[in-house]
Design an enzyme around this catalytic site. Sequence first.
Site, mmCIF file in Angstrom:
data_model
loop_
_atom_site.group_PDB
_atom_site.id
_atom_site.type_symbol
_atom_site.label_atom_id
_atom_site.label_comp_id
_atom_site.label_asym_id
_atom_site.label_seq_id
_atom_site.Cartn_x
_atom_site.Cartn_y
_atom_site.Cartn_z
ATOM 1 N N HIS A 94 52.972 -5.649 59.633
ATOM 2 C CA HIS A 94 53.267 -4.311 60.163
ATOM 3 C C HIS A 94 54.777 -4.151 60.354
ATOM 4 O O HIS A 94 55.466 -5.096 60.725
ATOM 5 C CB HIS A 94 52.534 -4.092 61.493
ATOM 6 C CG HIS A 94 52.561 -2.655 61.900
ATOM 7 N ND1 HIS A 94 53.653 -2.086 62.504
ATOM 8 C CD2 HIS A 94 51.651 -1.668 61.734
ATOM 9 C CE1 HIS A 94 53.397 -0.796 62.696
ATOM 10 N NE2 HIS A 94 52.188 -0.522 62.243
ATOM 11 N N GLU A 96 56.447 -2.911 62.618
ATOM 12 C CA GLU A 96 56.938 -3.265 63.961
ATOM 13 C C GLU A 96 57.088 -4.775 64.101
ATOM 14 O O GLU A 96 57.968 -5.255 64.822
ATOM 15 C CB GLU A 96 55.987 -2.682 65.021
ATOM 16 C CG GLU A 96 56.152 -1.173 65.131
ATOM 17 C CD GLU A 96 54.889 -0.407 65.469
ATOM 18 O OE1 GLU A 96 53.924 -1.009 65.991
ATOM 19 O OE2 GLU A 96 54.851 0.821 65.207
ATOM 20 N N GLY A 172 54.616 6.924 63.908
ATOM 21 C CA GLY A 172 54.851 7.368 65.278
ATOM 22 C C GLY A 172 55.857 8.498 65.390
ATOM 23 O O GLY A 172 56.327 8.823 66.472
ATOM 24 N N SER A 212 51.399 8.593 61.092
ATOM 25 C CA SER A 212 51.131 9.918 61.662
ATOM 26 C C SER A 212 49.912 10.616 61.047
ATOM 27 O O SER A 212 49.913 11.833 60.884
ATOM 28 C CB SER A 212 52.375 10.811 61.558
ATOM 29 O OG SER A 212 53.446 10.245 62.298
#
Length: 249
Positions: A94, A96, A172, A212
């Site tokens: 991911h 992140e 996000g 999103s």
Amino acid sequence: MRTKIVAGNWKMNKNLEETESLLTELAAKRPDTDAEIIVSPTFVNLATAVRHLESSIIQVAAQNMHFAPNGAFTGEISVDMLKNIGVETVILGHSERRSHFGETDAILKQKVDSAIANNMRIIFCFGEELEQRKSEEHFTVVEEQLKNALFHLEAKSWEQIVLAYEPVWAIGTGETASPEQAQEMHAFIRKTIAGSFGDAIANSVSILYGGSVKPANASDIFSKPDVDGGLIGGASLKADDFVEIIKAI
Ligand code: 13P
């Protein structure tokens, strides 16, 4: 096998009570569908989630794992620990994890190998940053991410791989790739896999879109031929939104 999949990445959200209550609501409201439904609560709540969903078709995935089988890696979780509590799928790569925790392609390759060797299914995430798209490097970036972590695999290991294209600029942010942008990239990904592993494998891998995805845009994105589902962040934290997204598949 190429299946439709809607997966929720809960990230660092939901304590124990909140996890149980969201799972109860999801199990009750889950629409009838041929698509696979996956949720990924945080590590501390995975065992509870597995027990909670014992009689449900909703599956549970981990958000990460270490590549080593065990040892002095304070704060980390091994593949055996996940399998031992009944978790059969892990999200790897991911953005992140890549950007906040320094996970490089080389580290991810080791995680992929460990998951494959232990018969774990992988949802492998990758995608370009905004600057890379602006400078039209997005295809090259994605190709490199895939090649560096996955293209050493044997053909049969692709049965354990699900891909999740997540452009970093859409995660996000409320800004989503257009259905056309998603389709263009997914078709490119399939073509790239076909180039190294052949059409049969390229056509059998599920490629999810993430970034999103909401009830309002899910149908348009999922209608594209090379988009096999979604990896959902924020909207997977509300049962009603997640259920609407599942209906859209
Ligand atoms: P959002 O749906 O919140 O943009 O997050 C996407 C994501 O990172 C899923 O892994």
